[in-house]
Scaffold this active site. Structure first.
Site, PDB file in Angstrom:
ATOM      1  N   LYS A   1      35.382  37.889  58.093  1.00 49.56           N
ATOM      2  CA  LYS A   1      36.360  38.412  57.121  1.00 49.56           C
ATOM      3  C   LYS A   1      35.616  39.181  56.026  1.00 49.56           C
ATOM      4  CE  LYS A   1      36.184  34.199  54.406  1.00 49.56           C
ATOM      5  NZ  LYS A   1      36.907  33.346  53.487  1.00 49.56           N
TER       6      LYS A   1
ATOM      7  N   ARG B   1      45.591  25.308  49.034  1.00 47.60           N
ATOM      8  CA  ARG B   1      45.897  26.734  49.232  1.00 47.60           C
ATOM      9  C   ARG B   1      46.843  26.827  50.424  1.00 47.60           C
ATOM     10  NH1 ARG B   1      39.908  29.474  49.381  1.00 47.60           N
ATOM     11  NH2 ARG B   1      40.192  28.806  51.542  1.00 47.60           N
TER      12      ARG B   1
ATOM     13  N   TYR C   1      22.760  48.695  26.683  1.00 43.12           N
ATOM     14  CA  TYR C   1      23.850  48.313  25.772  1.00 43.12           C
ATOM     15  C   TYR C   1      23.543  46.991  25.081  1.00 43.12           C
ATOM     16  CZ  TYR C   1      26.884  51.843  27.914  1.00 43.12           C
ATOM     17  OH  TYR C   1      27.438  53.018  28.357  1.00 43.12           O
TER      18      TYR C   1
ATOM     19  N   MET D   1      27.131  50.467  34.304  1.00 42.62           N
ATOM     20  CA  MET D   1      28.007  50.760  35.446  1.00 42.62           C
ATOM     21  C   MET D   1      27.232  51.414  36.598  1.00 42.62           C
ATOM     22  SD  MET D   1      31.471  53.065  35.576  1.00 42.62           S
ATOM     23  CE  MET D   1      32.422  52.063  34.467  1.00 42.62           C
TER      24      MET D   1
END
Ligand SMILES: Cc1ncc(COP(=O)(O)O)c(C=O)c1O
Length: 389
Positions: free
Chosen positions: A46, A147, A273, A325
């Site tokens: 998956k 679930r 940053y 990013m």
């Protein structure tokens, strides 16, 4: 090789997830050595084969002895079925809107489906009628995951409904463990006890259950008594056992980039940053054009050592400052001979000199980011070119 959008040509992209299918094949074979002959191995492929490419992973696992393939989504099951692979497929997660469209095709392709509620059974039954084919159903039992899955008190009702439906064939019963990665946790035994009594009740309604399955990678490695008829192995096939493994397993994905620039800076030069890091000496910094949009976890900033391959060999270089990013910075050291264009190993297998520094692992990144290797592997984004070697 798949070409990520928006790049038209993989040569335009510096970031590569290099997939070694032979690692998946050998890992599958290694996990298979733990099993008795009557136990089958399902390769869980998956989430695009845990980020490795679903078909690549499926083919490699079949080569290593997997006879089943497991995916969450019916759409993935259909893609597997269309590839004509020599394995039985199971899919286990769907909702009515899309199931109405996809399930008839899935069942028509001979895929097994899981049912985890009376509503899911009704959807499967309807789809089987439309496909004019008996659905092979694995009843999912919720023994504590909370679930997908029917609750133990619903078993008889579901069992009777399946028995009376000509379009349903009971192919199996299964459950999923919450805590198998902690062998000391009593939750596993509690779940198994609930599962076994639910199976006994189910068998009274529908007769013998052809397949019972419980174990994920962790339980396959630690609990031979839970192997039953089939084990569902995911993460171990990709080289990241969630518990210490006595069989040899190696990572199948290596994430690489290349230095965009190298520059000399003085002591006290801030990086990234928030200025969480400044240089503690004059040094050379390397800019690597990979960031959190490529799948690195920002919470793992300033903790993991990368490997840079320069003309003089492989060298460890700590990632410093916040992950951005699109870019990260590594501290190459004052004497580094690294140059723009040199290859950088973010995690995986750097190959090369066996006595060299060795690349970080997805597990190292997971620890740094406070997550698990599963998330690191499946986070590698579509912007990163997959290359199968
Ligand atoms: C239902 C089910 N079975 C088996 C697995 C495989 O688990 P692992 O990757 O820990 O082997 C998963 C993955 O989360 C799963 O969702």
């Amino acid at each position: 090789m798949t070409i990520p959008i928006p790049a038209e040509d993989p040569r335009h992209v510096p970031n590569r997830a290099v997939i070694d299918p032979s690692a998946i094949t050998e890992n599958t074979r290694a996990m298979g050595t733990l099993l008795e002959e009557q136990t089958a191995l399902m390769a869980v492929v998956k989430a695009d084969g845990y980020g490795h490419g679903m078909l690549t992973a499926a083919r490699a696992a079949i080569e290593g002895g997997a006879t089943w393939l497991g995916v969450a989504h019916p759409a993935s099951a259909l893609a597997l079925a269309r590839a004509g692979l020599d394995a039985q497929i199971l899919t286990w997660l769907f909702e009515p809107h899309t199931a109405k469209i996809v399930l008839p095709e899935v069942l028509g392709s001979g895929v097994d489906v899981s049912v985890g509620s009376p509503e899911m059974l009704a959807l499967v039954s309807e789809a089987a009628r439309e496909a004019d084919r008996r659905a092979r159903v694995h009843l999912k039992i919720d023994t504590g995951m909370g679930r997908n899955g029917v609750l133990p008190w619903q078993i008889r009702e579901l069992g009777a409904a399946m028995r009376e439906d000509d379009f349903i064939q009971v192919a199996g019963a299964w459950t999923h463990l919450t805590s198998a990665d902690d062998p000391e946790d009593p939750a596993t035994d509690q779940q198994v006890e609930l599962f076994d009594s639910a199976c006994a009740a189910l068998a009274e309604e529908v007769g013998p259950i052809p397949l019972r399955h419980i174990a994920n990678s962790a339980a396959t490695l630690t609990r031979p008594d839970l192997h039953r008829d089939l084990v569902r192995v995911g993460i171990a096939l990709y080289g990241y056992p969630p518990v210490p493994a006595e069989v040899p397993l190696r990572p199948a994905m290596t994430l690489t980039s290349r230095l965009a620039l190298v520059k000399e800076v003085g002591e006290g030069h801030s990086i990234g940053y928030g200025r969480i890091r400044s240089t503690d000496r004059p040094t050379r910094l390397g800019l690597v054009p990979i960031g959190y949009a490529d799948g690195l976890h920002r919470t793992g900033s300033d903790q993991v050592d990368l490997v840079v391959r320069t003309e003089s060999g492989d060298h460890r270089a700590p990632q410093v400052g916040r992950i951005s990013m699109d870019q990260i910075v590594i501290d190459l050291g004052p004497d580094s001979d690294a140059r723009a264009g040199d290859q950088v190993f973010v995690f995986g297998d750097a190959g090369g000199d066996p006595n060299g520094p060795g690349a970080a692992t997805a597990e190292d990144w997971a620890k740094a980011a406070g997550t698990i290797s599963y998330e690191v592997l499946t986070s590698v984004s579509g912007r990163v070119t997959r290359e199968v070697r």
